[in-house]
Write an enzyme that holds these catalytic residues in place. Structure first.
Site, PDB file in Angstrom:
ATOM      1  N   CYS A 195       4.256  -2.432  -9.553  1.00 39.44           N
ATOM      2  CA  CYS A 195       3.274  -3.353  -9.283  1.00 39.44           C
ATOM      3  C   CYS A 195       1.372  -3.525  -9.415  1.00 39.44           C
ATOM      4  CB  CYS A 195       3.122  -3.993  -7.934  1.00 39.44           C
ATOM      5  SG  CYS A 195       2.631  -4.889  -7.198  1.00 39.44           S
ATOM      6  N   GLU A 196       1.628  -4.571 -10.279  1.00 35.10           N
ATOM      7  CA  GLU A 196       0.075  -5.433 -10.942  1.00 35.10           C
ATOM      8  C   GLU A 196      -0.760  -5.505  -9.923  1.00 35.10           C
ATOM      9  OE1 GLU A 196       0.420  -9.343 -13.193  1.00 35.10           O
ATOM     10  OE2 GLU A 196       0.620  -7.494 -14.001  1.00 35.10           O
ATOM     11  N   HIS A 197      -0.448  -6.877  -8.609  1.00 40.30           N
ATOM     12  CA  HIS A 197      -1.297  -6.596  -7.400  1.00 40.30           C
ATOM     13  C   HIS A 197      -1.729  -5.947  -6.478  1.00 40.30           C
ATOM     14  CE1 HIS A 197       1.788 -10.386  -9.076  1.00 40.30           C
ATOM     15  NE2 HIS A 197       0.615 -10.586  -9.066  1.00 40.30           N
ATOM     16  N   HIS A 198      -0.863  -4.445  -5.862  1.00 42.98           N
ATOM     17  CA  HIS A 198      -1.264  -3.471  -5.510  1.00 42.98           C
ATOM     18  C   HIS A 198      -1.746  -2.797  -5.639  1.00 42.98           C
ATOM     19  CE1 HIS A 198       0.522  -7.087  -2.852  1.00 42.98           C
ATOM     20  NE2 HIS A 198      -0.496  -7.352  -2.345  1.00 42.98           N
ATOM     21  N   GLN A 242       8.023  -7.542 -11.771  1.00 43.71           N
ATOM     22  CA  GLN A 242       9.676  -7.678 -11.771  1.00 43.71           C
ATOM     23  C   GLN A 242      10.268  -8.469 -12.532  1.00 43.71           C
ATOM     24  OE1 GLN A 242      12.160  -6.180  -8.695  1.00 43.71           O
ATOM     25  NE2 GLN A 242      13.523  -7.545  -9.770  1.00 43.71           N
ATOM     26  N   HIS A 285      10.520  -2.687  -3.435  1.00 42.98           N
ATOM     27  CA  HIS A 285       8.911  -2.871  -4.187  1.00 42.98           C
ATOM     28  C   HIS A 285       7.896  -2.109  -3.290  1.00 42.98           C
ATOM     29  CE1 HIS A 285       8.159  -5.998  -7.697  1.00 42.98           C
ATOM     30  NE2 HIS A 285       9.988  -5.990  -7.096  1.00 42.98           N
ATOM     31  N   CYS A 338       5.062  -2.712  -2.290  1.00 38.13           N
ATOM     32  CA  CYS A 338       4.061  -3.108  -1.431  1.00 38.13           C
ATOM     33  C   CYS A 338       4.396  -4.609  -0.500  1.00 38.13           C
ATOM     34  CB  CYS A 338       3.234  -4.384  -2.250  1.00 38.13           C
ATOM     35  SG  CYS A 338       4.724  -5.028  -3.440  1.00 38.13           S
TER      36      CYS A 338
END
Length: 262
Positions: free
Chosen positions: A152-155, A193, A221, A223
């Site tokens: 995941c590019e956010h976390h 995703q 996920h 996250c």
């Protein structure tokens, strides 16, 4: 047709590809390959959809950061700098990066992250490796439950799950293992995703120019599991339907029945 540019800053301009060539005409009424006017993933221009040139942007403009870094150093050359960064991170957490248990952890973490994101070093043309064959077959081809692991590019935590791909050949078929390799290329990058689902579909489109492509991704996920709402059993399902799968309800239903039936 679809004009595919830089995806995640990798590779150069690719040739335009036709989506469902038998059905592209002035009667499309504003729809081509399943992407409509105003879509965040593409812009409708008559019978052309211009996809983003980089994952950093929503439109067709080039990301100046990735454009300036076309010639990246080898992955191995990145290890010392990344090792130093991980060591600094351990110290910031209040740990002693020089104690026995953590002494080699920064280097291991650097090598692991490079492996998790090895898709940045691969291109569609490279993995296809001439595994495209002329074949008089126009019935649906489905490969389901392809295992997928991504970040995941956010976390910067993992998400994982399964991918099912279907396409309607128009004179060419793709070696079955190449569908799994396409999933591997785009999942082994920092991702969301929704974008991953579309990139896989566009890659199949580019490879064999079929009459339609369908992709369904089901992911869990970390996250959502390890932080935030902490919903352990939640799953995210995304789909991309192009060509016949978008236009023909029966075709779409047939694919979903095959892909989601266990």
């Amino acid at each position: 047709m679809v004009e595919i540019g830089l995806i995640n800053g990798q590779g150069g301009e690719l040739d335009p590809v036709h989506v469902n060539p038998k059905k592209i005409d002035t009667a499309t009424n504003g729809h081509t390959n399943g992407v409509s006017q105003g879509s965040s993933q593409g812009r409708h221009l008559g019978s052309t959809v211009v996809l983003p040139k980089c994952h950093c942007v929503k439109g067709a403009e080039t990301c100046s950061y990735h454009d300036s870094r076309v010639q990246l150093p080898t992955r191995e050359a990145l290890i010392p700098e990344m090792t130093k960064a991980y060591k600094s991170l351990l110290g910031a957490l209040g740990e002693n990066p020089d104690r026995e248990g953590l002494l080699k952890t920064p280097e291991r973490a650097a090598k692991a992250m490079l492996y998790f994101t090895k898709g940045y070093d691969q291109s569609l043309e490279e993995i296809l490796n001439d595994a495209i064959f002329d074949e008089n077959h126009d019935e649906m081809v489905v490969v389901k439950d392809i295992e997928m692991f991504s970040m995941c590019e956010h976390h910067l935590v993992p998400f994982y799950g399964k991918v099912s791909i279907g396409y309607l050949p128009s004179g060419k078929v793709l070696g079955l293992s190449k569908l799994a390799r396409i999933v591997e290329v785009y999942s082994r990058r920092l991702q969301v995703q929704e974008r991953l689902t579309k990139q896989i579909a566009v890659a199949v489109l580019k490879a064999v120019q079929p009459n339609g492509v369908a992709v369904v991704v089901e992911g869990s996920h970390m996250c959502m599991v390890m932080r935030g709402v902490q919903k352990i059993n939640s799953k995210t399902v995304t789909s991309t339907m192009l060509g016949e799968f978008r236009d023909n309800q029966k075709t779409r239903e047939e694919f979903l029945k095959l892909a989601l039936h266990h």
